[in-house]
Enzyme design. Structure first.
Site, PDB file in Angstrom:
ATOM      1  N   GLU A   1      -6.648   4.562   7.940  1.00 57.19           N
ATOM      2  CA  GLU A   1      -6.540   5.861   7.907  1.00 57.19           C
ATOM      3  C   GLU A   1      -7.899   6.420   7.193  1.00 57.19           C
ATOM      4  O   GLU A   1      -8.362   7.625   7.320  1.00 57.19           O
ATOM      5  CB  GLU A   1      -5.409   6.036   6.940  1.00 57.19           C
TER       6      GLU A   1
ATOM      7  N   GLY B   1       2.655   2.634  10.846  1.00 59.77           N
ATOM      8  CA  GLY B   1       3.613   3.557  10.572  1.00 59.77           C
ATOM      9  C   GLY B   1       4.431   4.160  12.038  1.00 59.77           C
ATOM     10  O   GLY B   1       5.006   4.963  12.062  1.00 59.77           O
TER      11      GLY B   1
ATOM     12  N   GLY C   1       3.109  -1.312   4.260  1.00 64.82           N
ATOM     13  CA  GLY C   1       3.008   0.373   4.020  1.00 64.82           C
ATOM     14  C   GLY C   1       4.579   0.664   3.604  1.00 64.82           C
ATOM     15  O   GLY C   1       4.992   0.613   2.560  1.00 64.82           O
ATOM     16  N   GLY C   2       5.173   1.457   4.538  1.00 62.46           N
ATOM     17  CA  GLY C   2       6.521   2.054   4.561  1.00 62.46           C
ATOM     18  C   GLY C   2       7.330   1.046   3.632  1.00 62.46           C
ATOM     19  O   GLY C   2       8.127   1.401   2.747  1.00 62.46           O
TER      20      GLY C   2
ATOM     21  N   SER D   1       3.754  -1.941  10.579  1.00 64.26           N
ATOM     22  CA  SER D   1       5.313  -2.019  10.636  1.00 64.26           C
ATOM     23  C   SER D   1       5.865  -3.217  10.096  1.00 64.26           C
ATOM     24  O   SER D   1       6.748  -3.344  11.071  1.00 64.26           O
ATOM     25  CB  SER D   1       5.605  -1.517  11.949  1.00 64.26           C
TER      26      SER D   1
ATOM     27  N   ASN E   1       1.053  -1.328  -0.122  1.00 67.31           N
ATOM     28  CA  ASN E   1      -0.064   0.002   0.049  1.00 67.31           C
ATOM     29  C   ASN E   1       0.906   1.356   0.183  1.00 67.31           C
ATOM     30  O   ASN E   1       1.565   1.523   1.139  1.00 67.31           O
ATOM     31  CB  ASN E   1      -0.768  -0.003   1.155  1.00 67.31           C
ATOM     32  N   TRP E   2       0.884   1.937  -0.970  1.00 68.12           N
ATOM     33  CA  TRP E   2       1.868   2.997  -1.216  1.00 68.12           C
ATOM     34  C   TRP E   2       1.339   4.464  -0.629  1.00 68.12           C
ATOM     35  O   TRP E   2       2.170   5.444  -0.502  1.00 68.12           O
ATOM     36  CB  TRP E   2       2.188   3.262  -3.013  1.00 68.12           C
ATOM     37  N   LYS E   3       0.281   4.043  -0.449  1.00 65.26           N
ATOM     38  CA  LYS E   3      -0.523   5.513   0.388  1.00 65.26           C
ATOM     39  C   LYS E   3      -0.319   6.562  -0.273  1.00 65.26           C
ATOM     40  O   LYS E   3      -0.217   6.486  -1.406  1.00 65.26           O
ATOM     41  CB  LYS E   3      -0.099   5.538   1.740  1.00 65.26           C
TER      42      LYS E   3
ATOM     43  N   HIS F   1      -9.477   0.850   5.336  1.00 66.42           N
ATOM     44  CA  HIS F   1      -8.275   1.195   5.998  1.00 66.42           C
ATOM     45  C   HIS F   1      -8.335   2.192   7.416  1.00 66.42           C
ATOM     46  O   HIS F   1      -9.170   3.134   7.190  1.00 66.42           O
ATOM     47  CB  HIS F   1      -7.023   1.776   5.073  1.00 66.42           C
TER      48      HIS F   1
ATOM     49  N   GLU G   1      -4.621  -5.071  10.750  1.00 65.20           N
ATOM     50  CA  GLU G   1      -3.916  -4.020  10.903  1.00 65.20           C
ATOM     51  C   GLU G   1      -4.352  -3.267  12.350  1.00 65.20           C
ATOM     52  O   GLU G   1      -4.934  -2.131  12.189  1.00 65.20           O
ATOM     53  CB  GLU G   1      -3.906  -2.900   9.808  1.00 65.20           C
TER      54      GLU G   1
HETATM   55  P1  13P Z   1       3.127   0.447   7.560  1.00 65.47           P
HETATM   56  O1  13P Z   1       3.714  -0.609   6.918  1.00 65.47           O
HETATM   57  O2  13P Z   1       3.870   1.745   7.315  1.00 65.47           O
HETATM   58  O3  13P Z   1       3.107   0.636   9.209  1.00 65.47           O
HETATM   59  O4  13P Z   1       1.852   0.566   7.051  1.00 65.47           O
HETATM   60  C1  13P Z   1       0.737  -0.440   7.246  1.00 65.47           C
HETATM   61  C2  13P Z   1      -0.373  -0.063   6.613  1.00 65.47           C
HETATM   62  O5  13P Z   1      -1.206   0.658   6.847  1.00 65.47           O
HETATM   63  C3  13P Z   1      -0.640  -0.853   5.198  1.00 65.47           C
HETATM   64  O6  13P Z   1      -1.902  -0.495   4.742  1.00 65.47           O
END
Ligand code: 13P
Length: 256
Positions: A101, A177, A238-239, A217, A9-11, A99, A171
């Site tokens: 967020e 994050g 994510g990251g 993470s 997920n590149w956000k 998600h 998650e």
């Molecule tokens: P991180 O891996 O950056 O913690 O993000 C996880 C995430 O929200 C994937 O959708």
């Protein structure tokens, strides 16, 4: 048979040229990588890059492109929204729904998420449905009931065949994050809880066919330990998915 899945997920990251560079780096690494052939890999960029990422991913076994969200209506006068059908027309096959967020910053409700799931399945696309508790709820020992409600309110109207098409992602909000990963024990405990919930509602066959991913993470260093858990079928990253080498290392982190 549960699929092993790693989704990135590149956000809201990467400018266009950087996104193209990232997909190129990833595809070069995966091109002749026979050992990851059976693992479903999904790149999930921002909407404007979807077509380009889908095209560049073409020809690599089990490499798909997804979107981070979609509208809860099929189409029409909804300025600024993007429909599941549009995503499909660009080559997208998977859509993240719910998600944390989106739930927290955009106040998405269980009811809206339910509509989105219906829309995504109606387009024969795969929803990656996210669940997870906040730190506060975990401290209050309400993490199981939070996740149960997220699943039952937005997914339990589906029949078994429809539910079997959904990918779930656990998650924990406190791990996203933050660098704080759930321990493999915490992840396994929640994944087993979710699978048991599915079993009670739909039976063993469905429960044993749904992939449940861990996200929060998850990185090149800890993925192997998490993926070794019997009920963890992969990760929503994510990251670490923004660095080609790390993303591919995560794909290689399943026990052989
Ligand atoms: P991180 O891996 O950056 O913690 O993000 C996880 C995430 O929200 C994937 O959708």
């Amino acid at each position: 048979m549960r699929k092993k899945i790693v989704a990135g997920n590149w956000k809201m990251n990467k400018l266009y040229s950087e996104a193209v560079e990232l997909v190129d780096e990833i595809t070069i690494m995966l091109k002749d990588d026979i050992k990851s052939d059976d693992i479903v890999k999904i790149l999930i960029p921002s909407f404007p890059y979807l077509r380009k990422v889908a095209r560049h991913s073409h020809g690599i076994k089990n490499l798909f492109t997804g979107a981070q969200n979609c509208a809860y209506e099929e189409g029409g006068a909804f300025t600024g929204e993007v429909s599941a059908a549009m995503i499909k027309s660009l080559g997208g096959t998977h859509i993240i729904i719910g998600h944390s967020e989106r739930r927290s910053y955009f106040h998405e409700t269980h009811e809206e998420l339910k509509k989105k799931v219906n829309i995504v399945l109606g387009q024969s696309l795969t929803p990656i449905f996210c669940v997870g508790e906040s730190q506060e709820k975990r401290h209050a020992k309400e993490h199981f009931s939070v996740v149960e409600k997220q699943i039952s309110d937005s997914l339990f109207h589906l029949n078994a065949a429809e539910f079997g098409k959904v990918v779930l992602a656990y998650e924990p909000v406190w791990a996203i994050g933050t660098g704080l990963t759930a321990t493999s024990q915490q992840a396994q405990e929640m994944h087993l809880f979710i699978r048991t919930l599915i079993d009670k509602k739909y039976g063993k066959e469905t429960a044993n066919s749904v992939s449940i991913l861990y996200g929060g993470s998850c990185n090149a260093k800890n993925a192997a330990e998490l993926f070794a858990c019997p009920d963890v079928d992969g990760g929503l990253i994510g990251g670490a998915s923004l660095v080609a080498k790390d993303f591919v290392t995560i794909i290689h982190s399943f026990p052989s």
